[in-house]
Design an enzyme around this catalytic site. Structure first.
Site, short mmCIF file in Angstrom:
data_model
loop_
_atom_site.label_atom_id
_atom_site.label_comp_id
_atom_site.label_asym_id
_atom_site.label_seq_id
_atom_site.Cartn_x
_atom_site.Cartn_y
_atom_site.Cartn_z
CD GLU A 168 -2.99 -1.07 2.30
OE1 GLU A 168 -2.90 -0.18 3.16
OE2 GLU A 168 -3.92 -1.89 2.26
CD GLU A 370 -3.48 -6.07 3.76
OE1 GLU A 370 -4.31 -5.24 4.19
OE2 GLU A 370 -2.25 -5.88 3.81
#
Length: 466
Positions: A168, A370
Site C-alpha cells: 500500500e 488483503e
C-alpha cells in the site's frame, strides 16, 4: 454438501500480516517511524497501545505458525522489518539476531506446508532515515532501500519464491504527506508527489536488483501490493462526476498500478501535475528503470470503494495544493457500512477490480492480498465453548468470494485470496480497536483462540471452494 463456488487448482487460501504489526520490538536495535511516533505521542494510539509487544510473534512464531497451518491455510504473507534485519542502513550491515529470526520464520512456514510471501516495506521506514534525509522524499533513501532488498534476497531467496516490494505505498503518500494520519503528519502536496514518484522508483529499482541478481532463475517472482479503492462517480451519466472519478482513480489507484504493470505514469495525471507545478523531479534514466522493471504479479488489497462527485465546495488553498481540488467525496444514500471502521461494505467492487485488471492491465497474474472486516468488541460474541462466533466475518468473506469467483469464471487471472489477518494484530494508531483475525488474541495473556471463521476457512481451503 454441494460446492457451488469451486476455485482454480492450486489456489492460494491464506492470510496476511506484517512484521511491525505482529512481532513486537523485542531485540530490535533500530526504530521505525511508528516506534518513534508511539514514544513521542502515545495518546495518538487507541488505548495507548503501541507496537512494543503487538501479538508477540517474535517469541511465539512457532506456535502461531502451527495455529495458522491448523486452520488449513496454504500460504502466508508477512514482512521483513528493515529496522530488524539491518543494523547499519548506509552499509546494509545485518543484525545477526534479525537474520536468524527471519530464517526461522521462513523455515517454519515452509515446514508447516505453507508458501511464504515476503514483503519488504509495510509503512515501517527507519526513523533515522526520516530524520537524516526526509525519508521517502530522498532518492538516497531509495538507494538504501535497494541495498536492504538485495540483502533480503541474498539471505532468503533460496526458499522464498514470492516477494513484494511495498504494501500500500499510496498510504505513505496519503498518511504522511496529505491527510495527517501517519507520522510525521506533513501537509505538502508537492512533497507528496515526489514521495509518490520515489516509491515507484524504489519498487522498480528493487525489481531490477532482483532480476540482475538472478533471484528469479528458479521461478522466483516479484510484485507489489496495492490497495485499490475504485472511485465510483455519484452519477455515471453525469460528465462532471465521471471526470471527478477518473481523476480520483488516477491519483489513488493508477499512480502506482500503471507504473507497476505498464512501466509508465498515467498521462492525464502527469499533465495535471505539470499544470499545477507540483510534478516530481525525475530523470530520463530513472523513467527507463521504471519502464523496464515492471512486476511479475500483483497483490490487491480491497476493503472499501471510494465514491466521488464533481467539486461542489470551494477548494481551500490555505494548505496548498491537494488532490481534493478536483472532487468531493460522496456519501451514497443507503450504503452498507461497517460501523466500527466507518467503511462501506461493497463486495461488488472486487468483481470490478478483477475485470479492470483483466481488460486494462494485460490480465497480469494477481491475487487478493488483503480483504477483511475489522470489528470492535468481538469478545461479546464469545460462545459457551469459549470461542468467538464471528458469523458476520464469514458472511463478509463469502460475499466477496462470490464476486471474485464470478470474475474468475469470466477470465480474470486471479490465483489466490488472503484475509487480513491470520491472528488479530496491532494496527497503527488504531492499535487493537478493530479485530480482523481468524484467530483471536487476548492482550493480557497473549492466549490465542481460533474463531468460528478460522474453523470455516479450513473447510473452504480443504474443498477449494464453498
Amino acid at each position: 454438501m454441494s460446492i457451488n463456488n469451486i476455485f482454480p487448482k492450486n489456489f492460494w487460501w491464506g492470510a496476511a500480516t506484517s512484521g511491525p504489526q505482529s512481532e513486537g520490538d523485542f531485540n530490535k536495535k533500530n526504530k521505525s517511524v511508528f516506534d518513534y511516533w508511539y514514544e513521542v505521542e502515545p495518546e495518538a494510539f487507541f488505548d495507548n497501545v503501541g507496537p512494543k509487544v503487538a501479538s508477540n510473534f517474535y517469541n511465539s512464531y512457532k506456535e502461531d505458525i502451527a495455529m495458522i497451518s491448523e486452520i488449513g491455510l496454504n500460504s502466508l504473507r508477512t514482512s521483513i522489518q528493515w529496522t530488524r534485519l539491518i543494523k547499519d542502513f548506509e552499509t546494509a550491515e545485518v543484525d545477526e539476531d534479525g537474520v536468524k529470526f527471519y530464517n526461522n520464520v521462513i523455515d517454519e512456514i515452509i515446514k508447516k506446508g505453507m508458501i511464504p510471501i515476503i514483503n519488504l516495506h509495510h509503512f515501517d521506514l527507519p526513523v533515522e532515515l526520516y530524520e537524516k534525509y526526509g525519508g521517502w522524499e530522498s532518492k538516497h533513501v531509495v538507494d538504501l532501500f535497494v541495498k536492504f532488498a538485495k540483502v533480503a534476497f541474498d539471505l532468503y531467496s533460496d526458499r522464498v519464491k514470492y516477494w513484494t516490494t511495498f504494501n500500500e505505498p499510496i498510504v505513505v503518500v496519503e498518511g504522511q504527506y496529505l491527510y495527517e494520519f501517519h507520522y510525521p503528519k506533513v501537509v505538502d502536496g508537492k512533497k507528496a508527489m515526489q514521495v509518490l514518484y520515489n516509491l515507484n522508483l524504489a519498487s522498480a529499482k528493487a525489481i531490477k536488483a532482483f532480476r540482475d541478481g538472478g533471484y528469479n532463475k528458479d521461478d522466483g517472482k516479484i510484485g507489489i501490493i496495492l490497495n485499490l479503492t475504485p472511485a465510483y462517480p455519484r452519477d455515471k451519466n453525469n460528465e462532471e462526476d465521471l471526470k471527478a472519478s477518473k481523476i480520483a482513480d488516477d491519483f489513488f489507484n493508477n499512480s502506482f498500478l500503471d507504473p507497476s504493470v505498464k512501466g509508465e505514469f498515467p498521462k492525464n495525471l502527469v499533465k495535471l501535475l505539470e499544470e499545477e507545478k507540483v510534478i516530481w523531479e525525475s530523470t530520463e534514466e530513472e523513467l527507463e528503470i521504471i519502464k523496464n522493471n515492471t512486476i511479475d504479479f500483483l497483490g490487491v488489497n480491497y476493503y472499501q470503494p471510494r465514491r466521488v462527485k464533481a467539486k461542489e465546495y470551494e477548494f481551500d488553498y490555505s494548505r496548498g495544493w491537494m488532490p481534493d481540488k478536483y472532487f468531493d467525496n460522496y456519501e451514497m444514500p443507503g450504503r452498507r457500512m461497517n460501523p466500527y471502521r466507518g467503511w462501506e461494505i461493497y463486495p461488488e467492487a472486487i468483481y470490478d477490480i478483477a475485470i479492470n485488471v483483466r481488460d486494462n492491465y494485460n490480465n497480469i497474474p494477481w491475487y487478493i492480498s488483503e480483504n477483511g472486516m475489522g470489528v470492535e468488541g468481538e469478545e461479546k460474541y464469545i460462545n459457551s465453548e469459549g470461542y468467538i462466533e464471528d458469523d458476520y466475518r464469514i458472511e463478509f468473506i463469502k460475499e466477496h468470494l462470490v464476486n471474485l469467483h464470478k470474475a474468475i469464471e469470466e477470465g480474470a487471472n486471479c490465483f489466490g485470496y488472503h484475509m487480513w489477518t491470520p491472528i488479530d494484530c496491532w494496527s497503527w494508531s488504531n492499535a487493537y480497536k478493530n479485530r480482523y483475525g481468524f484467530i483471536a488474541v487476548d492482550l493480557n495473556t497473549q492466549k490465542k483462540t481460533i474463531k468460528k471463521s478460522g474453523k470455516w476457512i479450513k473447510e473452504v481451503s480443504k474443498n477449494n471452494g464453498f
